[in-house]
Motif scaffolding. Structure first.
Motif, mmCIF file in Angstrom:
data_model
loop_
_atom_site.group_PDB
_atom_site.id
_atom_site.type_symbol
_atom_site.label_atom_id
_atom_site.label_comp_id
_atom_site.label_asym_id
_atom_site.label_seq_id
_atom_site.Cartn_x
_atom_site.Cartn_y
_atom_site.Cartn_z
ATOM 1 N N PHE A 76 0.835 -1.207 0.000
ATOM 2 C CA PHE A 76 0.000 0.000 0.000
ATOM 3 C C PHE A 76 0.865 1.250 0.000
ATOM 4 O O PHE A 76 0.654 2.168 -0.803
ATOM 5 C CB PHE A 76 -0.931 -0.008 1.218
ATOM 6 C CG PHE A 76 -1.668 1.280 1.422
ATOM 7 C CD1 PHE A 76 -2.782 1.595 0.657
ATOM 8 C CD2 PHE A 76 -1.247 2.206 2.370
ATOM 9 C CE1 PHE A 76 -3.467 2.791 0.837
ATOM 10 C CE2 PHE A 76 -1.917 3.395 2.560
ATOM 11 C CZ PHE A 76 -3.032 3.681 1.790
ATOM 12 N N THR A 79 2.627 1.782 -3.250
ATOM 13 C CA THR A 79 1.734 2.368 -4.247
ATOM 14 C C THR A 79 1.581 3.861 -4.022
ATOM 15 O O THR A 79 1.616 4.647 -4.975
ATOM 16 C CB THR A 79 0.352 1.685 -4.188
ATOM 17 O OG1 THR A 79 0.514 0.275 -4.332
ATOM 18 C CG2 THR A 79 -0.562 2.212 -5.276
ATOM 19 N N VAL A 80 1.413 4.259 -2.763
ATOM 20 C CA VAL A 80 1.296 5.686 -2.439
ATOM 21 C C VAL A 80 2.571 6.421 -2.830
ATOM 22 O O VAL A 80 2.525 7.527 -3.385
ATOM 23 C CB VAL A 80 1.000 5.874 -0.933
ATOM 24 C CG1 VAL A 80 1.077 7.350 -0.543
ATOM 25 C CG2 VAL A 80 -0.374 5.304 -0.593
ATOM 26 N N PHE A 234 -2.584 4.025 -10.039
ATOM 27 C CA PHE A 234 -2.935 3.154 -8.922
ATOM 28 C C PHE A 234 -3.034 1.696 -9.369
ATOM 29 O O PHE A 234 -2.899 0.785 -8.552
ATOM 30 C CB PHE A 234 -4.263 3.591 -8.293
ATOM 31 C CG PHE A 234 -4.103 4.503 -7.116
ATOM 32 C CD1 PHE A 234 -3.670 4.019 -5.893
ATOM 33 C CD2 PHE A 234 -4.370 5.855 -7.230
ATOM 34 C CE1 PHE A 234 -3.514 4.860 -4.800
ATOM 35 C CE2 PHE A 234 -4.221 6.708 -6.148
ATOM 36 C CZ PHE A 234 -3.785 6.215 -4.931
ATOM 37 N N VAL A 278 -10.511 -3.026 -1.736
ATOM 38 C CA VAL A 278 -9.895 -1.876 -1.048
ATOM 39 C C VAL A 278 -9.301 -0.914 -2.067
ATOM 40 O O VAL A 278 -9.477 0.310 -1.965
ATOM 41 C CB VAL A 278 -8.820 -2.364 -0.058
ATOM 42 C CG1 VAL A 278 -8.040 -1.176 0.502
ATOM 43 C CG2 VAL A 278 -9.452 -3.154 1.073
ATOM 44 N N LEU A 279 -8.610 -1.457 -3.067
ATOM 45 C CA LEU A 279 -8.039 -0.605 -4.114
ATOM 46 C C LEU A 279 -9.137 0.128 -4.876
ATOM 47 O O LEU A 279 -8.995 1.323 -5.198
ATOM 48 C CB LEU A 279 -7.205 -1.459 -5.072
ATOM 49 C CG LEU A 279 -6.544 -0.737 -6.251
ATOM 50 C CD1 LEU A 279 -5.608 0.363 -5.765
ATOM 51 C CD2 LEU A 279 -5.784 -1.724 -7.130
ATOM 52 N N ILE A 282 -10.367 3.027 -2.753
ATOM 53 C CA ILE A 282 -9.387 4.119 -2.742
ATOM 54 C C ILE A 282 -9.496 4.942 -4.024
ATOM 55 O O ILE A 282 -9.555 6.178 -3.994
ATOM 56 C CB ILE A 282 -7.960 3.557 -2.580
ATOM 57 C CG1 ILE A 282 -7.781 2.943 -1.196
ATOM 58 C CG2 ILE A 282 -6.919 4.661 -2.801
ATOM 59 C CD1 ILE A 282 -6.469 2.187 -1.028
ATOM 60 N N ILE A 283 -9.540 4.249 -5.164
ATOM 61 C CA ILE A 283 -9.619 4.944 -6.446
ATOM 62 C C ILE A 283 -10.928 5.716 -6.560
ATOM 63 O O ILE A 283 -10.944 6.867 -7.036
ATOM 64 C CB ILE A 283 -9.478 3.938 -7.609
ATOM 65 C CG1 ILE A 283 -8.069 3.349 -7.625
ATOM 66 C CG2 ILE A 283 -9.777 4.608 -8.945
ATOM 67 C CD1 ILE A 283 -7.885 2.232 -8.635
ATOM 68 N N ILE A 285 -12.854 6.989 -4.145
ATOM 69 C CA ILE A 285 -12.870 8.158 -3.255
ATOM 70 C C ILE A 285 -12.016 9.281 -3.829
ATOM 71 O O ILE A 285 -12.448 10.444 -3.895
ATOM 72 C CB ILE A 285 -12.375 7.753 -1.844
ATOM 73 C CG1 ILE A 285 -13.394 6.824 -1.167
ATOM 74 C CG2 ILE A 285 -12.147 8.998 -0.979
ATOM 75 C CD1 ILE A 285 -12.889 6.200 0.108
ATOM 76 N N ILE A 286 -10.803 8.938 -4.258
ATOM 77 C CA ILE A 286 -9.909 9.967 -4.809
ATOM 78 C C ILE A 286 -10.491 10.569 -6.075
ATOM 79 O O ILE A 286 -10.430 11.787 -6.299
ATOM 80 C CB ILE A 286 -8.514 9.371 -5.075
ATOM 81 C CG1 ILE A 286 -7.854 8.979 -3.752
ATOM 82 C CG2 ILE A 286 -7.635 10.365 -5.823
ATOM 83 C CD1 ILE A 286 -6.514 8.310 -3.907
#
Length: 300
Positions: A76, A79-80, A234, A278-279, A282-283, A285-286
């Motif tokens: 994680f 990736t960030v 991502f 989860v990925l 994340i994508i 929301i962003i």
């Protein structure tokens, strides 16, 4: 009444045409996008493996295990780290290059430069990764041979944990910036020339024109570029698998590669599906935050 009836009939025909035109597209989207996403989310609640006949329902255990998994945590943050550096560099670099090419007066040279930058995006990312892996070799690689000719020490590009991620970032930027350059140039070409002529008559400097005019008028183009680039970064996978396979010491093990490893090497499809969910969150929301912040209400 006949006119109203004719208009209503035309409306029904238009509506029927739209439905008939969109139905195949919607069916394809449903079958190849919506169904796999829903199925993947559901698998995250099961201990599913293709090697076993039974797949017990384990509720949130996969998600609980995620946050106790050091490899997942490291992937994680890898990736960030990758997105946090490569994404802003890509946007700034492609915008500056697009501005520079757009200033070229000759149409032939402008098109030539645009084509040169776009060519790497045509090649498959895995193929480009193989070529760059060869150039990154410690012995006989193009980069280290060049350094030796200059009297400098060789660099362990892909075998040093402190260098591997930056080496992959460099390769990704080379392979990816051409697409955004073309999009930015299209956005710049769509800005009316009269705006720049009026700014010159008012005595505005180049920086003021860029900051107060070009950037705001590129807002929609920038929103598209940032959203698509962030989603793409991502999900980056081929170059990490081909060039490093997550090594050394998991320093380049990103989420997409970790999902692939768990799904197809460890046959833990349920656990990998939980990671993918989860990925996805994340994508989502962003992306929603980007769209919210990048909305524009102007027209010209």
């Amino acid at each position: 009444m006949s006119k109203v009836h004719t208009l209503y009939r035309q409306y029904r025909l238009d509506r029927r045409f739209i439905l008939l035109s969109l139905t195949p597209i919607l069916l394809l989207f449903l079958v190849f996008s919506v169904v796999p996403i829903v199925w993947g989310i559901m698998l995250g609640f099961y201990q599913y493996s293709a090697l076993y006949q039974e797949s017990p329902f384990i509720w949130l255990d996969n998600y609980k295990n995620l946050f106790q998994d050091e490899v997942f945590t490291q992937s994680f943050w890898n990736t960030v780290k990758f997105v946090g550096f490569a994404f802003p560099v890509n946007i700034v670099l492609t915008l500056l290059i697009a501005l520079g090419i757009n200033k070229v007066r000759s149409a032939i040279w402008r098109n030539t430069l645009r084509t040169m930058f776009f060519l790497p995006t045509i090649a498959p990312l895995s193929g480009s990764a193989i070529i760059w892996s060869t150039m990154y070799k410690n012995d006989g690689g193009l980069f280290n041979l060049t350094l030796e000719r200059l009297g400098l020490d060789a660099v362990p590009w892909l075998s040093d944990p402190s260098m591997a991620m930056w080496s992959v970032v460099l390769m990704t930027l080379w392979a990816d910036i051409g697409f955004n350059i073309v999009i930015f140039m299209a956005g710049l070409d769509s800005i009316p020339v009269q705006f720049y002529e009026a700014a010159r008559l008012d005595g505005a400097s180049r920086f003021v024109v860029f900051w107060k005019m070009t950037l705001p008028l590129l807002q929609r183009t920038t929103l598209f570029v940032t959203v698509m680039t962030l989603i793409s970064y991502f999900q980056m996978f081929p170059q990490f698998q081909v060039m490093t396979n997550g090594e050394p010491q998991n320093s380049t093990n990103v989420l997409a590669l970790n999902i692939y490893t768990n799904a197809f090497q460890y046959n833990s499809m349920g656990y990998a599906s939980a990671m993918a969910t989860v990925l996805l969150l994340i994508i989502m929301i962003i992306t929603l935050v980007q769209i919210r912040l990048g909305r524009s209400k102007w027209e010209y």
